[in-house]
Design an enzyme around this catalytic site. Structure first.
Site, PDB file in Angstrom:
ATOM      1  CB  CYS A   7      -4.810   6.443  -4.880  1.00 28.39           C
ATOM      2  SG  CYS A   7      -3.665   5.431  -3.924  1.00 28.39           S
ATOM      3  CG  ASN A  10      -1.901   5.055   1.120  1.00 28.69           C
ATOM      4  OD1 ASN A  10      -1.643   4.970   2.312  1.00 28.69           O
ATOM      5  ND2 ASN A  10      -1.258   5.895   0.327  1.00 28.69           N
ATOM      6  CB  CYS A  12      -0.388   1.784  -6.975  1.00 28.09           C
ATOM      7  SG  CYS A  12      -0.585  -0.005  -6.781  1.00 28.09           S
ATOM      8  NE  ARG A  13      -4.345   4.984  -8.610  1.00 25.49           N
ATOM      9  CZ  ARG A  13      -5.648   4.900  -8.750  1.00 25.49           C
ATOM     10  NH1 ARG A  13      -6.228   5.591  -9.716  1.00 25.49           N
ATOM     11  NH2 ARG A  13      -6.385   4.148  -7.953  1.00 25.49           N
ATOM     12  CB  SER A  14      -1.791   8.241  -2.966  1.00 22.40           C
ATOM     13  OG  SER A  14      -1.981   7.106  -2.170  1.00 22.40           O
ATOM     14  CG  ASP A 123      -5.966   0.995 -10.079  1.00 23.40           C
ATOM     15  OD1 ASP A 123      -4.788   0.799  -9.739  1.00 23.40           O
ATOM     16  OD2 ASP A 123      -6.923   0.356  -9.628  1.00 23.40           O
TER      17      ASP A 123
HETATM   18  P1  4NP Z   1      -3.821   2.495  -5.770  1.00 22.81           P
HETATM   19  O1  4NP Z   1      -3.988   1.131  -6.579  1.00 22.81           O
HETATM   20  O2  4NP Z   1      -5.204   3.001  -5.483  1.00 22.81           O
HETATM   21  O3  4NP Z   1      -3.086   3.358  -6.732  1.00 22.81           O
HETATM   22  O4  4NP Z   1      -3.027   2.172  -4.520  1.00 22.81           O
HETATM   23  C1  4NP Z   1      -4.798   0.075  -6.133  1.00 22.81           C
HETATM   24  C2  4NP Z   1      -4.257  -0.885  -5.290  1.00 22.81           C
HETATM   25  C3  4NP Z   1      -5.028  -1.956  -4.884  1.00 22.81           C
HETATM   26  C4  4NP Z   1      -6.342  -2.046  -5.319  1.00 22.81           C
HETATM   27  C5  4NP Z   1      -6.886  -1.082  -6.149  1.00 22.81           C
HETATM   28  C6  4NP Z   1      -6.098  -0.014  -6.556  1.00 22.81           C
HETATM   29  N1  4NP Z   1      -7.120  -3.156  -4.917  1.00 22.81           N
HETATM   30  O5  4NP Z   1      -8.262  -3.263  -5.402  1.00 22.81           O
HETATM   31  O6  4NP Z   1      -6.668  -3.979  -4.104  1.00 22.81           O
END
Ligand code: 4NP
Length: 155
Positions: A7, A10, A12-14, A123
């Site tokens: 993702c 790294n 939240c989702r993954s 996201d």
């Molecule tokens: P992830 O979510 O890709 O599912 O881990 C996000 C976490 C942080 C950010 C974007 C997406 N960020 O922009 O900091």
């Protein structure tokens, strides 16, 4: 079957997908490496977002030990499947693929359940805990579909 989830951050989702699939592999005694990584370094080294950890824990899964890391080209050599959450990761991973064998490993995660749809796991970072619950509810069945494919002997 070695599976890598990708993702953005790294956190939240993954890592949630990693925790869910690892638990199913353990439950069904499927051997394989399960890991996750991101494409942005904002959170490199961080533990998963507390909301992701809360939702995982609610389902009996502990993802606290994971630390955010970036995708590495060497991941193409370690993993059989590299599943991305949305089109931005798809293009990021495909851009660094070295050859056709690398490219064949990359797919949208949701295509395992709904082939050819390229639908995203959205996201939840800017959203509330309920959004993380929805992500969990989306990830759980698609991880079950990965397990079913592994049992059918799909590499
Ligand atoms: P992830 O979510 O890709 O599912 O881990 C996000 C976490 C942080 C950010 C974007 C997406 N960020 O922009 O900091």
């Amino acid at each position: 079957m070695n599976v890598l989830f990708v993702c953005t951050g790294n956190i939240c989702r993954s890592p949630l997908a990693e925790g869910i699939l690892r638990e199913k592999f353990r439950r069904d005694k499927i051997s394989g490496m399960v890991d996750s990584c991101g494409f942005e370094s904002f959170h490199a080294g961080d533990s998963p977002d507390s909301r992701a950890q809360t939702v995982a824990r609610k389902h009996g899964i502990d993802i606290s030990a994971h630390h955010s890391r970036l995708f590495n080209v060497a991941d193409f050599d370690l993993f059989d499947h590299i599943y991305v959450m949305d089109s931005s990761h798809y293009h990021s991973v495909m851009r660094v693929a070295r050859n056709e064998a690398d490219r064949e490993k990359v797919d949208y995660l949701m295509n395992v359940q709904y082939p050819g749809t390229n639908s995203p796991v959205r996201d939840p970072w800017y959203d509330n805990l309920a959004a993380f619950e929805r992500v969990y509810d989306q990830l759980d069945p698609v991880c079950e579909a990965i397990v079913a494919a592994a049992k059918r002997g799909k590499p």
